[in-house]
Design a protein around this motif. Sequence first.
Motif: not given
Ligand code: MG
Length: 329
Positions: A130-133, A1-2
């Motif tokens: 990579g990924g997202d947190t 998410m930005a």
């Molecule tokens: Mg992200």
Amino acid sequence: MARDRSERRADEVTGEFDLIDRIRARARGRSDVILGIGDDAALLQVPADKQLTVSMDTLNVGVHFPAETAAADIGWKSLAVNLSDLAAMGAQPAWCTLSLSLPQADPAWLEAFLDGFFALADLHDVALIGGDTTCGPLSVCVTVHGFVETGRALRREGARPGDDLWVSGTLGDAAGALALWREGRQVVPSLRARLDRPTPRIALGQALSNVANSAIDVSDGLLADVGHICSQSGVGAEIEIASLPASDAFRSNFDEESLRALQSAGGDDYELCFSAPPNARAAVEAAAREAGTPVARIGLVVVGSGVRTMLGDGREWTPTRAGYTHFAT
Ligand code: MG
Ligand code: ADP
């Protein structure tokens, strides 16, 4: 998410970017990872002569693991269940991404999680790319990427009538651990280890890629997963309940009916179930020896549809419970 870094408050102790920095500091590269964690997306070199295979699995607290599960075990298991899918394709793992939803930014929890995650990643030379947190209820989603020789992937759809049905390792240990835990009984450590730290059968899957006609990993319960092979191959199956491989610890903790139920529908085994023609028995045994993973013949692929479970005396056994399904009422 930005999210703009300027949104961070000066007094914020640990936030999204501190967590990502911690993850990045521990991620190891590979020569085919041109760009890993840190940019908007990863950049990867796919071997020219291979096919890329991709799979994703999510673990939610309270659904896939009890809330009390150790962070390191959640880390291990979140990658293990994904690598198990690659094993069932006969693939060689290469890369993974990690989406973490955490109720709070707890560095100690994250480091322990990463201990388990990278212990397994390093065993198979898998690079986290990579990924997202994000902040939310505890949930871990991993995507894995691997390679297969072109046209050699093991699929669910290749089973043929007359094939032997095989399974690796033992069945029921993880479901046994969960059953003991739910009943408030002492949880046997070796069973608990099978629940918390499943072993993806990567070497076996690769060794079977020229031998087996079909394969699936047993995650939702044997009968449910054999059912997937059957429906996708347009065949039926007969399984001899007495031939299902069981560990001594598992066998000694349950009565006969519980053993059958846990082995056939318990789930969380992460063993490989596969079919191969009878003239490939020696090749299957050789693949198992090469991989260092035992295999057992558990039944037959037949003309028809559906899975029948047989007792040794030729009587059919009707399981009381099918495999695990999300959203079931
Ligand atoms: Mg992200
Ligand atoms: P964006 O806002 O462009 O999505 P992020 O701030 O989410 O970027 O992520 C920054 C970098 O950190 C990216 O390379 C992303 O892949 C990586 N990343 C974020 N979270 C994780 C994680 N849980 N595990 C591994 N890499 C992560």
